[in-house]
Design an enzyme around this catalytic site. Structure first.
Site, short mmCIF file in Angstrom:
data_model
loop_
_atom_site.label_atom_id
_atom_site.label_comp_id
_atom_site.label_asym_id
_atom_site.label_seq_id
_atom_site.Cartn_x
_atom_site.Cartn_y
_atom_site.Cartn_z
N TRP A 165 32.30 10.99 40.95
CA TRP A 165 32.42 9.64 40.39
C TRP A 165 32.35 9.67 38.87
O TRP A 165 33.13 9.03 38.17
CB TRP A 165 31.31 8.77 40.96
CG TRP A 165 31.32 7.36 40.46
CD1 TRP A 165 32.26 6.40 40.68
CD2 TRP A 165 30.35 6.77 39.61
NE1 TRP A 165 31.94 5.24 40.04
CE2 TRP A 165 30.76 5.43 39.37
CE3 TRP A 165 29.16 7.21 39.03
CZ2 TRP A 165 30.04 4.56 38.59
CZ3 TRP A 165 28.43 6.33 38.25
CH2 TRP A 165 28.87 5.02 38.03
N HIS A 183 81.05 -16.29 -0.53
CA HIS A 183 79.64 -16.56 -0.78
C HIS A 183 79.31 -16.43 -2.26
O HIS A 183 78.62 -17.29 -2.84
CB HIS A 183 78.77 -15.56 0.00
CG HIS A 183 78.67 -15.84 1.47
ND1 HIS A 183 78.42 -17.09 1.98
CD2 HIS A 183 78.77 -15.00 2.54
CE1 HIS A 183 78.37 -17.02 3.30
NE2 HIS A 183 78.59 -15.76 3.67
N HIS A 193 85.03 -12.75 2.96
CA HIS A 193 83.87 -13.52 3.39
C HIS A 193 82.75 -13.44 2.35
O HIS A 193 82.19 -14.46 1.93
CB HIS A 193 83.38 -12.97 4.75
CG HIS A 193 82.26 -13.75 5.35
ND1 HIS A 193 82.43 -14.59 6.43
CD2 HIS A 193 80.94 -13.80 5.03
CE1 HIS A 193 81.27 -15.13 6.74
NE2 HIS A 193 80.34 -14.66 5.91
N GLU A 194 82.42 -12.23 1.93
CA GLU A 194 81.35 -12.07 0.95
C GLU A 194 81.75 -12.57 -0.43
O GLU A 194 80.91 -13.09 -1.18
CB GLU A 194 80.94 -10.59 0.86
CG GLU A 194 80.48 -9.98 2.17
CD GLU A 194 79.33 -10.75 2.80
OE1 GLU A 194 78.57 -11.40 2.07
OE2 GLU A 194 79.21 -10.71 4.04
N PHE A 234 35.71 11.35 37.35
CA PHE A 234 36.90 10.50 37.34
C PHE A 234 36.70 9.28 36.46
O PHE A 234 37.64 8.81 35.82
CB PHE A 234 37.27 10.09 38.76
CG PHE A 234 37.91 11.18 39.55
CD1 PHE A 234 39.23 11.55 39.31
CD2 PHE A 234 37.21 11.87 40.52
CE1 PHE A 234 39.83 12.57 40.02
CE2 PHE A 234 37.80 12.89 41.24
CZ PHE A 234 39.12 13.25 41.00
N ASP A 280 75.28 -17.50 9.48
CA ASP A 280 75.40 -18.52 8.44
C ASP A 280 75.32 -19.92 9.04
O ASP A 280 74.63 -20.80 8.53
CB ASP A 280 76.72 -18.35 7.69
CG ASP A 280 76.81 -17.02 6.98
OD1 ASP A 280 75.75 -16.46 6.66
OD2 ASP A 280 77.94 -16.53 6.76
#
Length: 656
Positions: A136, A437, A433-434, A139, A510
């Site tokens: 006992w 921005h 796309h950039e 374990f 976005d």
């Protein structure tokens, strides 16, 4: 000392030794069993043995309890016993066989009864019990990982620092001057408690450090212990919670008992929300072990005697889920906010992390501090480390400004994804796309300056980004600035529509952020003429769901329809603004996009040159006129619990 160490090792492996003893005893019993001896005899019936004895065919006989082994002398008894053949039989009462056999001339021997020694009695009685206890313990020791042992369940796992107490002082902590000032009273009390007791002053028994992750709460507690030069107990909230009910409370008691022996001292508990969560949270009631541990904390914090000089410092980034009884005066009655550093604080933090490294002459700490808004101390330390790694990768003797700039981008947007190869058409879409921005951000007033444009994929989702960095830390934002921010977010989609007469999925992030900002303006900031100065929707904390924040809609379906209409109107207005700006600058957009396709990265200086070559009026005179109802709108603070304000401004990388 050596003998004690050996005894400790033996006691530690007691269960294993008992198991080995069991194996040895079992093997001995197996090999010494009489079964192997019995195989040398032919078993016969007791009646056949009696016939053979009467016929005089038995030559040798041995009496052994109820077992009668012997040896025949001739081939009698139905031919089953042959001369010299050994036989074995069993009887219930064989005591009279010896005398009868002796009269027949048989050589009879009687085996002495086996003596039951005290050792054998001890083994047969105590050994099974000791074996079960040993198994006992063995374990259970293995179940208690991380060094826990059966005999130390109730012992605290807090680490005690005495001679090796933290050498960190307030001089090593930067970017949180107000927090250090709040802790000075605690330090003075620990250094000279009698001065406060003479005046009848009550120093806070508990100090709660609150702030986002990475702002230096743990470092601040270690510095407080170093400044006060007192013993320092360090533990985590999760160290008190175990699978067995009552263990956490026992560890709390043990921790405070140890602290009394070393007072004045500091007890530091990191991640206090692991054990101090609101009681009763969770469906079906609370967690018994955690609540018992919390109850013991409450008793210990409020149960200090007047002569106690122990200060408890706890840290958490979730103060909203802590139990109210833990936060009342007399327990954690001083709350110190360790917030994100401002530009001055970031510069001081960078200098702390740059002390032991070699840098080139072109490194400007002030510029790095301005380019890292929203970053906390852990981010800045990682930034400097990334710069050092990049310098080593390129075989440089010193860390350059270029390395640190790359480190900023790695921390904010992630590492470059050179393995992600895009076709020419996709690269062209991302470039326009950039570019959209960047141009709209440059033209609209109040927008943060463009720091870099890139079409190199970074992180797990960004195919390209436009990085805007504010010139200074700001805490208020006006309606016109929010409208301009939405226009910048939508300008990537607008540029795709203008150039390709089609749109892609690249503007998903976005659109999400633009819609979130517009809805915040309508429902939280009172920036809608139709709905007026009202706050729509309540933040609701559900205790039965762990006090997580959810939205409680306190308006009708008609108002919900008006909110949707107002949000759409804001989005449409900002979309038209971005479209007008980019349509009038189509040639400039082509120039910048082609340059971006060729170079992949455009920095702030190059972008400024391209804008000047395009003869763009940088005084913003050609920007769309701001409507009269937007002018002179007083600044409205951002709500601290919304997505717009929770994201650092430095992370406005518009994902293509």
């Amino acid at each position: 000392m050596k003998a004690g160490f050996i005894l400790g090792k033996v006691a530690k492996n007691l269960g294993l030794y008992l198991v080995l003893i069991l194996v040895v005893v079992t093997m001995v019993n197996t090999f010494l069993t009489p079964e192997e001896v019995q195989k040398q005899y032919d078993e016969i019936a007791y009646s056949e043995f009696l016939k053979a004895l009467d016929a005089g065919s038995v030559r040798v006989l041995q009496i052994r309890n109820n077992t009668v082994p012997g040896e025949s002398s001739s081939a009698t008894l139905q031919g089953e016993l042959h001369g010299g053949q050994r036989f074995l039989t069993y009887g219930l009462d064989v005591s009279g066989i010896a005398e009868k056999a002796a009269q027949k001339g048989v050589m009879v021997t009687v085996e002495a009864p086996q003596k039951n020694t005290w050792l054998m009695s001890l083994m047969t009685t105590l050994f099974p019990t000791l074996l079960l206890i040993g198994v006992w313990v063995y374990f259970l020791n293995n179940m208690q990982g991380g060094g826990g042992r059966i005999m130390s369940f109730g012992r605290s796992k807090a680490k005690l620092f005495l001679d090796n107490k933290p050498k960190v002082t307030f001089a090593d902590v930067a970017g949180c001057d107000e927090s250090k000032e709040e802790l000075q009273e605690v330090i003075h009390f620990l250094k000279d408690p009698e001065k406060f007791k003479k005046l009848g002053a009550r120093v806070p028994k508990g100090v709660l450090l609150v702030g986002p992750p990475g702002t230096g709460k743990t470092l601040l507690a270690r510095a407080a212990a170093g400044e006060a030069d007192v013993p320092f107990f360090s533990s985590s909230g999760s160290d008190f919670v175990e699978m067995f009910v009552g263990i956490g409370a026992a560890r709390v008691r043990d921790l405070f008992e140890q602290a009394k022996k070393y007072q004045p001292c500091i007890i530091f508990i990191d991640e206090m929300d692991a054990v101090g969560r609101h009681r009763g949270a969770g469906l079906g009631g609370g967690h018994d072990e955690r609540e018992q541990t919390l109850n013991q904390f409450l008793v210990e914090l409020d149960g200090f005697d007047e002569n106690n000089s122990t200060i408890v410092i706890a840290a958490t980034n979730r103060p909203d889920i802590l139990d109210p009884a833990l936060l009342r005066p007399g327990r954690f009655d001083r709350h110190i906010t360790v917030d994100r550093p401002d530009v001055k604080g970031r510069e001081e933090i960078l200098r702390v992390h740059m002390k032991d490294k070699t840098f080139a002459d072109d490194v400007d700490v002030a510029i790095l501090a301005r380019r890292t808004p929203g970053l906390v101390g852990a981010d800045l330390e990682n930034l400097v480390n990334e710069g050092a790694l990049l310098a080593a990768r390129h075989d440089r003797d010193k860390i350059t400004m270029e390395d640190l700039e790359e480190g900023i981008e790695r921390v904010m947007a992630g590492p470059e994804r050179k393995s992600r190869i895009l076709n020419d058409h996709e690269r062209k879409i991302i470039a326009y796309h950039e570019t959209g921005h960047a141009i709209v951000a440059k033209v609209l007033p109040g927008s943060d300056p463009v720091h870099k444009i890139s079409i190199i994929p970074r992180g797990h989702a960004a195919l390209g980004y436009t990085l805007q960095l504010p010139e200074e830390d700001r805490f208020l934002i006006s309606k016109s600035e929010l409208m301009n921010r939405i226009s910048v977010l939508l300008s990537g989609r607008v540029s795709e529509e203008i150039v390709f007469n089609d749109v892609t999925s690249g503007a998903a992030n976005d659109l999400e952020r633009a819609t979130q900002t517009a809805r915040q303006m309508v429902t939280e900031l009172g920036m809608s003429e139709t709905l007026g100065l009202v706050k729509l929707g309540n933040k609701k904390q559900e205790v039965f769901l762990g006090r997580d924040i959810s939205e409680d809609r306190n308006y009708s379906e008609q108002v919900a329809y008006k909110i949707d209409q107002e949000v759409k109107a804001i989005i449409d207005t900002c979309y038209e603004t971005a479209k007008e700006i980019l349509t009038s600058r189509r040639g400039l957009m082509d120039t910048i996009a082609n340059e971006l396709l060729e170079r992949e990265v455009i920095d702030a200086e190059e972008f400024e040159r391209l804008m000047n070559e395009g003869k763009t009026d940088l005084s913003k005179s050609d920007a769309p006129e701001v409507p009269e109802d937007v002018k002179n709108v007083p600044d409205v603070p951002e709500m601290p619990d919304t997505r717009v304000d929770s994201l650092p401004k430095s992370e406005r990388d518009f994902i293509a």
